[in-house]
Design a protein around this motif. Structure first.
Motif, PDB file in Angstrom:
ATOM      1  N   THR A 162       0.828  -1.206   0.000  1.00 22.73           N
ATOM      2  CA  THR A 162       0.000   0.000   0.000  1.00 22.73           C
ATOM      3  C   THR A 162       0.859   1.251   0.000  1.00 22.73           C
ATOM      4  O   THR A 162       0.610   2.203  -0.751  1.00 22.73           O
ATOM      5  CB  THR A 162      -0.927   0.016   1.227  1.00 22.73           C
ATOM      6  OG1 THR A 162      -1.814  -1.102   1.157  1.00 22.73           O
ATOM      7  CG2 THR A 162      -1.745   1.291   1.295  1.00 22.73           C
ATOM      8  N   VAL A 163       1.891   1.260   0.832  1.00 27.08           N
ATOM      9  CA  VAL A 163       2.765   2.427   0.914  1.00 27.08           C
ATOM     10  C   VAL A 163       3.474   2.675  -0.420  1.00 27.08           C
ATOM     11  O   VAL A 163       3.513   3.808  -0.914  1.00 27.08           O
ATOM     12  CB  VAL A 163       3.790   2.261   2.051  1.00 27.08           C
ATOM     13  CG1 VAL A 163       4.865   3.342   1.980  1.00 27.08           C
ATOM     14  CG2 VAL A 163       3.088   2.301   3.408  1.00 27.08           C
ATOM     15  N   LEU A 164       4.001   1.632  -1.023  1.00 27.57           N
ATOM     16  CA  LEU A 164       4.707   1.804  -2.300  1.00 27.57           C
ATOM     17  C   LEU A 164       3.751   2.251  -3.407  1.00 27.57           C
ATOM     18  O   LEU A 164       4.115   3.069  -4.258  1.00 27.57           O
ATOM     19  CB  LEU A 164       5.413   0.505  -2.690  1.00 27.57           C
ATOM     20  CG  LEU A 164       6.588   0.095  -1.795  1.00 27.57           C
ATOM     21  CD1 LEU A 164       7.187  -1.223  -2.283  1.00 27.57           C
ATOM     22  CD2 LEU A 164       7.667   1.182  -1.739  1.00 27.57           C
ATOM     23  N   SER A 165       2.543   1.737  -3.402  1.00 28.01           N
ATOM     24  CA  SER A 165       1.550   2.162  -4.401  1.00 28.01           C
ATOM     25  C   SER A 165       1.190   3.635  -4.215  1.00 28.01           C
ATOM     26  O   SER A 165       0.997   4.373  -5.189  1.00 28.01           O
ATOM     27  CB  SER A 165       0.293   1.298  -4.303  1.00 28.01           C
ATOM     28  OG  SER A 165       0.570  -0.030  -4.704  1.00 28.01           O
ATOM     29  N   LYS A 166       1.109   4.079  -2.953  1.00 24.85           N
ATOM     30  CA  LYS A 166       0.829   5.493  -2.680  1.00 24.85           C
ATOM     31  C   LYS A 166       1.981   6.369  -3.161  1.00 24.85           C
ATOM     32  O   LYS A 166       1.758   7.457  -3.704  1.00 24.85           O
ATOM     33  CB  LYS A 166       0.571   5.696  -1.188  1.00 24.85           C
ATOM     34  CG  LYS A 166      -0.751   5.117  -0.723  1.00 24.85           C
ATOM     35  CD  LYS A 166      -0.852   5.057   0.777  1.00 24.85           C
ATOM     36  CE  LYS A 166      -1.004   6.416   1.406  1.00 24.85           C
ATOM     37  NZ  LYS A 166      -1.306   6.327   2.862  1.00 24.85           N
ATOM     38  N   VAL A 167       3.199   5.910  -2.967  1.00 27.41           N
ATOM     39  CA  VAL A 167       4.355   6.661  -3.455  1.00 27.41           C
ATOM     40  C   VAL A 167       4.295   6.783  -4.970  1.00 27.41           C
ATOM     41  O   VAL A 167       4.455   7.879  -5.531  1.00 27.41           O
ATOM     42  CB  VAL A 167       5.668   5.977  -3.019  1.00 27.41           C
ATOM     43  CG1 VAL A 167       6.863   6.567  -3.774  1.00 27.41           C
ATOM     44  CG2 VAL A 167       5.880   6.116  -1.510  1.00 27.41           C
ATOM     45  N   ALA A 168       4.064   5.664  -5.639  1.00 28.65           N
ATOM     46  CA  ALA A 168       3.998   5.693  -7.104  1.00 28.65           C
ATOM     47  C   ALA A 168       2.889   6.624  -7.583  1.00 28.65           C
ATOM     48  O   ALA A 168       3.061   7.374  -8.550  1.00 28.65           O
ATOM     49  CB  ALA A 168       3.777   4.274  -7.634  1.00 28.65           C
ATOM     50  N   GLY A 169       1.749   6.591  -6.894  1.00 30.82           N
ATOM     51  CA  GLY A 169       0.622   7.435  -7.280  1.00 30.82           C
ATOM     52  C   GLY A 169       0.850   8.911  -7.020  1.00 30.82           C
ATOM     53  O   GLY A 169       0.179   9.765  -7.612  1.00 30.82           O
ATOM     54  N   ALA A 170       1.780   9.235  -6.132  1.00 30.50           N
ATOM     55  CA  ALA A 170       2.058  10.638  -5.800  1.00 30.50           C
ATOM     56  C   ALA A 170       3.094  11.267  -6.718  1.00 30.50           C
ATOM     57  O   ALA A 170       3.331  12.472  -6.648  1.00 30.50           O
ATOM     58  CB  ALA A 170       2.542  10.746  -4.353  1.00 30.50           C
ATOM     59  N   LEU A 171       3.705  10.455  -7.583  1.00 27.07           N
ATOM     60  CA  LEU A 171       4.767  10.949  -8.466  1.00 27.07           C
ATOM     61  C   LEU A 171       4.237  11.345  -9.844  1.00 27.07           C
ATOM     62  O   LEU A 171       3.307  10.718 -10.369  1.00 27.07           O
ATOM     63  CB  LEU A 171       5.833   9.865  -8.647  1.00 27.07           C
ATOM     64  CG  LEU A 171       6.739   9.615  -7.450  1.00 27.07           C
ATOM     65  CD1 LEU A 171       7.511   8.320  -7.644  1.00 27.07           C
ATOM     66  CD2 LEU A 171       7.702  10.783  -7.237  1.00 27.07           C
ATOM     67  N   ARG A 172       4.854  12.349 -10.409  1.00 25.02           N
ATOM     68  CA  ARG A 172       4.570  12.682 -11.801  1.00 25.02           C
ATOM     69  C   ARG A 172       5.110  11.569 -12.705  1.00 25.02           C
ATOM     70  O   ARG A 172       5.982  10.800 -12.297  1.00 25.02           O
ATOM     71  CB  ARG A 172       5.286  13.986 -12.190  1.00 25.02           C
ATOM     72  CG  ARG A 172       4.904  15.200 -11.386  1.00 25.02           C
ATOM     73  CD  ARG A 172       5.628  16.436 -11.917  1.00 25.02           C
ATOM     74  NE  ARG A 172       5.487  17.563 -10.998  1.00 25.02           N
ATOM     75  CZ  ARG A 172       4.408  18.342 -10.918  1.00 25.02           C
ATOM     76  NH1 ARG A 172       3.372  18.101 -11.708  1.00 25.02           N
ATOM     77  NH2 ARG A 172       4.376  19.350 -10.059  1.00 25.02           N
ATOM     78  N   PRO A 173       4.622  11.462 -13.935  1.00 27.26           N
ATOM     79  CA  PRO A 173       5.243  10.528 -14.875  1.00 27.26           C
ATOM     80  C   PRO A 173       6.740  10.792 -14.987  1.00 27.26           C
ATOM     81  O   PRO A 173       7.161  11.941 -15.139  1.00 27.26           O
ATOM     82  CB  PRO A 173       4.513  10.825 -16.189  1.00 27.26           C
ATOM     83  CG  PRO A 173       3.175  11.341 -15.756  1.00 27.26           C
ATOM     84  CD  PRO A 173       3.444  12.143 -14.513  1.00 27.26           C
ATOM     85  N   GLY A 174       7.530   9.755 -14.847  1.00 28.22           N
ATOM     86  CA  GLY A 174       8.970   9.905 -14.878  1.00 28.22           C
ATOM     87  C   GLY A 174       9.570  10.360 -13.565  1.00 28.22           C
ATOM     88  O   GLY A 174      10.777  10.596 -13.479  1.00 28.22           O
ATOM     89  N   GLY A 175       8.749  10.452 -12.506  1.00 31.44           N
ATOM     90  CA  GLY A 175       9.243  10.882 -11.209  1.00 31.44           C
ATOM     91  C   GLY A 175      10.136   9.845 -10.559  1.00 31.44           C
ATOM     92  O   GLY A 175      10.099   8.662 -10.913  1.00 31.44           O
ATOM     93  N   ARG A 176      10.939  10.278  -9.577  1.00 29.39           N
ATOM     94  CA  ARG A 176      11.907   9.394  -8.927  1.00 29.39           C
ATOM     95  C   ARG A 176      11.527   9.116  -7.475  1.00 29.39           C
ATOM     96  O   ARG A 176      10.941   9.970  -6.795  1.00 29.39           O
ATOM     97  CB  ARG A 176      13.290  10.050  -8.918  1.00 29.39           C
ATOM     98  CG  ARG A 176      14.163  10.072 -10.162  1.00 29.39           C
ATOM     99  CD  ARG A 176      13.679   9.495 -11.406  1.00 29.39           C
ATOM    100  NE  ARG A 176      14.744   9.389 -12.411  1.00 29.39           N
ATOM    101  CZ  ARG A 176      14.834  10.190 -13.470  1.00 29.39           C
ATOM    102  NH1 ARG A 176      13.963  11.161 -13.665  1.00 29.39           N
ATOM    103  NH2 ARG A 176      15.812  10.009 -14.353  1.00 29.39           N
TER     104      ARG A 176
END
Length: 200
Positions: free
Chosen positions: A120-134
């Motif tokens: 859940t935490v990793l999915s939230k991180v991915a969802g909070a990033l812009r395309p191409g975000g790090r």
């Protein structure tokens, strides 16, 4: 009711925040990875999860990035505010992360997350990033879960993962590792930068 491992760990940090800040003052433990992140997202907007005393956020701001400092431990929030920093209270497990950000940083944080909460935490991180975000993250790379007793006598929940396990979890959340290395001061840690898809 018995407090959750996360709540017990946060309470331990509440009690030793000042000593922790003094022991780690000056930062520097992750200077090279932070520099590489700044080069990847110049002048970017960064979410720093678990900022603690704020030393990593200081380095990122000095490199020209805009940093949203956050922590779940009130004592760390108070320490940073006392030195003039803006800090939000954020529980990475339960709260919305906001965004979109050019990067998310979580150094020496995710080892305290229970295995059931990591996806859940990793999915939230991915969802909070812009395309191409790090995503710049560190985690212990050995196996086994349990309680660590620190020098202060306080206990901290730790759920280390093997390197393969952690990378598999990143892929499952839509994050592709870009580079990985062992931290210079302790070869038991993995420092890794992952990237979201350029288009999604």
């Amino acid at each position: 009711m018995e407090p959750s491992p996360n709540a017990r760990t946060v309470q331990s940090y509440e009690e030793i925040a000042v000593a922790y800040a003094e022991e780690t003052s000056g930062g520097g433990a992750f200077t090279e990875p932070l520099t590489r992140l700044a080069e990847a997202v110049p002048a970017g907007h960064v979410l720093d999860v678990g900022s603690g005393p704020g030393w990593d956020a200081d380095e990122l701001e000095e490199a020209g990035l805009t940093v949203r400092r956050t922590d779940v431990t009130q004592a760390f929030i108070d320490l940073q505010r006392a030195r003039g920093k803006d800090v939000d209270r954020l529980d990475v497990i339960d709260d919305d992360l906001g965004g979109p950000y050019d990067a998310v940083v979580a150094l020496r944080v995710l080892q305290h997350i229970e295995p059931k909460d990591l996806p859940t935490v990793l999915s939230k991180v991915a969802g909070a990033l812009r395309p191409g975000g790090r995503f710049l993250v560190s985690t212990p790379r050995f196996a086994g879960t349990g309680w660590e007793v620190g020098d202060s006598g306080r206990t901290y929940y730790r759920a280390p993962r093997t390197e393969d396990e952690f990378i598999e979890a990143l892929h499952a959340s839509g994050l592709a590792p870009e580079w990985a290395e062992h931290s210079p001061e302790d070869d038991g840690w993995l420092v890794l930068m992952a990237q979201t898809a350029a288009e999604r």
